[in-house]
Design a protein around this motif. Sequence first.
Motif, PDB file in Angstrom:
ATOM      1  N   GLY A 111       0.772  -1.241   0.000  1.00 17.24           N
ATOM      2  CA  GLY A 111       0.000   0.000   0.000  1.00 17.24           C
ATOM      3  C   GLY A 111       0.796   1.280   0.000  1.00 17.24           C
ATOM      4  O   GLY A 111       0.203   2.365   0.032  1.00 17.24           O
ATOM      5  N   ALA A 112       2.116   1.210  -0.034  1.00 19.49           N
ATOM      6  CA  ALA A 112       2.925   2.426  -0.057  1.00 19.49           C
ATOM      7  C   ALA A 112       2.767   3.154  -1.392  1.00 19.49           C
ATOM      8  O   ALA A 112       2.619   2.521  -2.438  1.00 19.49           O
ATOM      9  N   ILE A 113       2.791   4.483  -1.349  1.00 13.83           N
ATOM     10  CA  ILE A 113       2.768   5.277  -2.581  1.00 13.83           C
ATOM     11  C   ILE A 113       4.079   5.049  -3.324  1.00 13.83           C
ATOM     12  O   ILE A 113       5.155   5.123  -2.747  1.00 13.83           O
ATOM     13  N   TRP A 114       3.982   4.806  -4.608  1.00 16.55           N
ATOM     14  CA  TRP A 114       5.170   4.498  -5.413  1.00 16.55           C
ATOM     15  C   TRP A 114       5.405   5.625  -6.414  1.00 16.55           C
ATOM     16  O   TRP A 114       4.556   5.892  -7.268  1.00 16.55           O
ATOM     17  N   VAL A 115       6.541   6.289  -6.305  1.00 16.30           N
ATOM     18  CA  VAL A 115       6.896   7.366  -7.220  1.00 16.30           C
ATOM     19  C   VAL A 115       8.204   7.003  -7.909  1.00 16.30           C
ATOM     20  O   VAL A 115       9.196   6.689  -7.243  1.00 16.30           O
ATOM     21  N   ALA A 116       8.200   7.044  -9.229  1.00 15.26           N
ATOM     22  CA  ALA A 116       9.418   6.818 -10.008  1.00 15.26           C
ATOM     23  C   ALA A 116       9.935   8.161 -10.505  1.00 15.26           C
ATOM     24  O   ALA A 116       9.165   8.974 -11.027  1.00 15.26           O
ATOM     25  N   THR A 117      11.231   8.389 -10.333  1.00 13.61           N
ATOM     26  CA  THR A 117      11.791   9.664 -10.776  1.00 13.61           C
ATOM     27  C   THR A 117      11.704   9.823 -12.279  1.00 13.61           C
ATOM     28  O   THR A 117      11.500  10.918 -12.802  1.00 13.61           O
ATOM     29  N   ASN A 118      11.858   8.739 -13.012  1.00 18.02           N
ATOM     30  CA  ASN A 118      11.738   8.745 -14.473  1.00 18.02           C
ATOM     31  C   ASN A 118      11.693   7.306 -14.942  1.00 18.02           C
ATOM     32  O   ASN A 118      12.007   6.381 -14.184  1.00 18.02           O
ATOM     33  N   ILE A 119      11.303   7.131 -16.195  1.00 17.23           N
ATOM     34  CA  ILE A 119      11.233   5.770 -16.736  1.00 17.23           C
ATOM     35  C   ILE A 119      12.008   5.673 -18.048  1.00 17.23           C
ATOM     36  O   ILE A 119      11.594   4.972 -18.983  1.00 17.23           O
ATOM     37  N   ASP A 120      13.146   6.357 -18.126  1.00 18.92           N
ATOM     38  CA  ASP A 120      14.038   6.209 -19.277  1.00 18.92           C
ATOM     39  C   ASP A 120      14.554   4.771 -19.299  1.00 18.92           C
ATOM     40  O   ASP A 120      15.192   4.323 -18.336  1.00 18.92           O
ATOM     41  N   LEU A 121      14.311   4.074 -20.374  1.00 14.45           N
ATOM     42  CA  LEU A 121      14.718   2.671 -20.445  1.00 14.45           C
ATOM     43  C   LEU A 121      16.226   2.506 -20.528  1.00 14.45           C
ATOM     44  O   LEU A 121      16.774   1.510 -20.052  1.00 14.45           O
ATOM     45  N   THR A 122      16.904   3.454 -21.136  1.00 12.65           N
ATOM     46  CA  THR A 122      18.354   3.359 -21.279  1.00 12.65           C
ATOM     47  C   THR A 122      19.020   4.662 -20.888  1.00 12.65           C
ATOM     48  O   THR A 122      18.373   5.712 -20.788  1.00 12.65           O
ATOM     49  N   LEU A 123      20.312   4.601 -20.675  1.00 10.03           N
ATOM     50  CA  LEU A 123      21.118   5.794 -20.479  1.00 10.03           C
ATOM     51  C   LEU A 123      22.470   5.557 -21.128  1.00 10.03           C
ATOM     52  O   LEU A 123      22.957   4.424 -21.178  1.00 10.03           O
ATOM     53  N   PRO A 124      23.076   6.624 -21.667  1.00  5.29           N
ATOM     54  CA  PRO A 124      24.365   6.448 -22.339  1.00  5.29           C
ATOM     55  C   PRO A 124      25.507   6.334 -21.350  1.00  5.29           C
ATOM     56  O   PRO A 124      25.488   6.956 -20.286  1.00  5.29           O
ATOM     57  N   THR A 125      26.496   5.543 -21.686  1.00  2.71           N
ATOM     58  CA  THR A 125      27.717   5.418 -20.896  1.00  2.71           C
ATOM     59  C   THR A 125      28.896   5.481 -21.865  1.00  2.71           C
ATOM     60  O   THR A 125      28.706   5.419 -23.091  1.00  2.71           O
ATOM     61  N   PRO A 126      30.114   5.586 -21.361  1.00  2.00           N
ATOM     62  CA  PRO A 126      31.270   5.574 -22.280  1.00  2.00           C
ATOM     63  C   PRO A 126      31.372   4.312 -23.114  1.00  2.00           C
ATOM     64  O   PRO A 126      32.088   4.289 -24.112  1.00  2.00           O
ATOM     65  N   TYR A 127      30.646   3.258 -22.715  1.00  3.47           N
ATOM     66  CA  TYR A 127      30.740   1.971 -23.407  1.00  3.47           C
ATOM     67  C   TYR A 127      29.496   1.645 -24.221  1.00  3.47           C
ATOM     68  O   TYR A 127      29.360   0.549 -24.758  1.00  3.47           O
ATOM     69  N   GLY A 128      28.588   2.582 -24.323  1.00  2.00           N
ATOM     70  CA  GLY A 128      27.340   2.349 -25.037  1.00  2.00           C
ATOM     71  C   GLY A 128      26.141   2.486 -24.107  1.00  2.00           C
ATOM     72  O   GLY A 128      26.259   2.949 -22.964  1.00  2.00           O
ATOM     73  N   GLN A 129      24.976   2.061 -24.587  1.00  2.00           N
ATOM     74  CA  GLN A 129      23.753   2.177 -23.796  1.00  2.00           C
ATOM     75  C   GLN A 129      23.730   1.161 -22.658  1.00  2.00           C
ATOM     76  O   GLN A 129      24.214   0.040 -22.792  1.00  2.00           O
ATOM     77  N   ALA A 130      23.141   1.600 -21.530  1.00  2.00           N
ATOM     78  CA  ALA A 130      22.994   0.731 -20.357  1.00  2.00           C
ATOM     79  C   ALA A 130      21.557   0.851 -19.849  1.00  2.00           C
ATOM     80  O   ALA A 130      20.857   1.810 -20.187  1.00  2.00           O
TER      81      ALA A 130
END
Length: 357
Positions: A161-180
């Motif tokens: 029953g806790a309120i659930w808040v997600a800061t964002n839902i970006d599926l990927t993020l860039p890194t020096p080695y490619g997407q993660a």
Amino acid sequence: MTGETTTTSVRTEPVVARYRGLICDLDGVVYRGATAVPRAVETLNHMTAFGVPVVFATNNASRSPENVGDHLRELGVAEQNWSVVTSSQAAAAHLAERLARGAPVCAVGGPGVAEALTEAGLTPVPFQELGDTPVEAVVQGLGTDVTWSELAAVGHLVEAGAIWVATNIDLTLPTPYGQAPGNGALVALVQTATSASPHVVGKPHAALFDLARSRLGTEQPETIVCGDRLDTDIKGANSAGLDSLFVLSGACRLRDLAFAERSSRPTYVAADLSGLLAPALPLHTTSPDHLVELGPDAVPRVPSAGDDGTRLQSVVTTAWAARDNGRAVADHAELWESIERQLGLVRNKPRSSRADH
């Protein structure tokens, strides 16, 4: 379509002259990793020196505003008339309106999550202390040290029953080695074990833009958003009722813009942030003067005359007009890369990224 033409519209005022405040993305707009995007710092310093406030808004929940600010100062952004807001702060603001002051909230993610909750008058509870402290809500943000146990705990709290808040839902993020995997991938993992969905505050949702605009103290028509991602920055600006400048210095390319759906189309386009100081030429004011022929390869021909801004505008509005009228436009990447080269938009790929979208 008309033949190849030049733009005859009279354009006197720069884009920024139409607005009283700027909401600006970071990675791909101001910097690429540790390196400033060309002309970005100079443009920002010019604007803030002449009284146009800037709020940098980022989906990155792991870093604190102070940490982001330190990076900007290191790049040469002058210490005047700007601030930073994060999706963690937007999440904390959302809960502060719904919970009593001091309410315990489970903080999952980087240190920016807990700091934002404290700043908003709430009590962050780390995963390790959940057994001793009941919580009323949970904020889920990205952190490099987030564990399976923490994700499982988020699911258990939400089911209880806790309120659930997600800061964002970006599926990927860039890194020096490619997407993660991004925070959206971790949120999706939790959703597989629950019957609930989180309240999302980061781009493209309006909450982060509303928080940034409250910092600026501006009304919607007085505010412009600048970003390099159509699916977060530009779509989010549209959902928040704000004009936007899309820059081609970051993640999305000209081909992406040409095939953007109406909900993700910007007001203006430019090679980089210095487009804010260029004469205003809204993309939605399409007229025959702004259109060129589609070539035999089904892509717009680049005008030989006109400045880079009007040539770029012609290519984009032509592609949109063709697609909106049911005409085929080729989407081959190499054809659009050729157009970018003709417009001088080719750039080197970044060596690293902090993923501040």
